[in-house]
Design a protein around this motif. Structure first.
Motif, mmCIF file in Angstrom:
data_model
loop_
_atom_site.group_PDB
_atom_site.id
_atom_site.type_symbol
_atom_site.label_atom_id
_atom_site.label_comp_id
_atom_site.label_asym_id
_atom_site.label_seq_id
_atom_site.Cartn_x
_atom_site.Cartn_y
_atom_site.Cartn_z
ATOM 1 N N VAL A 84 51.909 38.493 51.268
ATOM 2 C CA VAL A 84 51.919 39.925 51.000
ATOM 3 C C VAL A 84 53.181 40.257 50.212
ATOM 4 O O VAL A 84 54.292 40.044 50.697
ATOM 5 N N ARG A 85 52.976 40.743 48.997
ATOM 6 C CA ARG A 85 54.102 41.113 48.116
ATOM 7 C C ARG A 85 55.103 39.975 47.953
ATOM 8 O O ARG A 85 56.327 40.181 48.006
ATOM 9 N N GLY A 86 54.596 38.766 47.797
ATOM 10 C CA GLY A 86 55.455 37.607 47.569
ATOM 11 C C GLY A 86 56.117 37.040 48.819
ATOM 12 O O GLY A 86 56.913 36.124 48.710
ATOM 13 N N ARG A 87 55.793 37.549 49.978
ATOM 14 C CA ARG A 87 56.372 37.060 51.235
ATOM 15 C C ARG A 87 55.257 36.674 52.197
ATOM 16 O O ARG A 87 54.201 37.291 52.221
ATOM 17 N N HIS A 88 55.526 35.662 53.007
ATOM 18 C CA HIS A 88 54.546 35.233 53.998
ATOM 19 C C HIS A 88 54.602 36.133 55.232
ATOM 20 O O HIS A 88 55.679 36.510 55.673
ATOM 21 N N ARG A 89 53.418 36.482 55.752
ATOM 22 C CA ARG A 89 53.287 37.244 56.998
ATOM 23 C C ARG A 89 52.469 36.399 57.959
ATOM 24 O O ARG A 89 51.422 35.892 57.592
ATOM 25 N N GLU B 85 49.407 34.954 55.620
ATOM 26 C CA GLU B 85 49.001 35.683 54.423
ATOM 27 C C GLU B 85 50.210 35.909 53.530
ATOM 28 O O GLU B 85 51.326 36.061 54.021
#
Length: 69
Positions: free
Chosen positions: A18-23, A16
């Protein structure tokens, strides 16, 4: 996007943004004969952390995952 293990499909990793970062979220899914459901085993912010998470909780490594589709 989601990846699954090639052996049984019960180990899954969702990706996903999230806030420009991958999780990366590692999930173990239970077969229907055991009631179904899923257990979230952890989240990682980098591929290296994901590899460590897989090593700690599963018999898999990154090469065992296939894109679900």
């Amino acid at each position: 996007m989601e990846w699954r293990c090639g052996c049984c499909g019960r180990w899954r990793v969702s990706v996903e943004l999230v806030r420009g970062r991958h999780r990366y979220r590692l999930v173990h899914r239970y077969p229907a004969r055991f009631g179904g459901g899923k257990n979230v085993l952890g989240e990682a912010g980098t591929v290296a952390e994901l590899a460590e998470l897989l090593h700690r909780h599963t018999p898999l490594d990154l090469a065992d995952l296939r894109e679900a589709g």
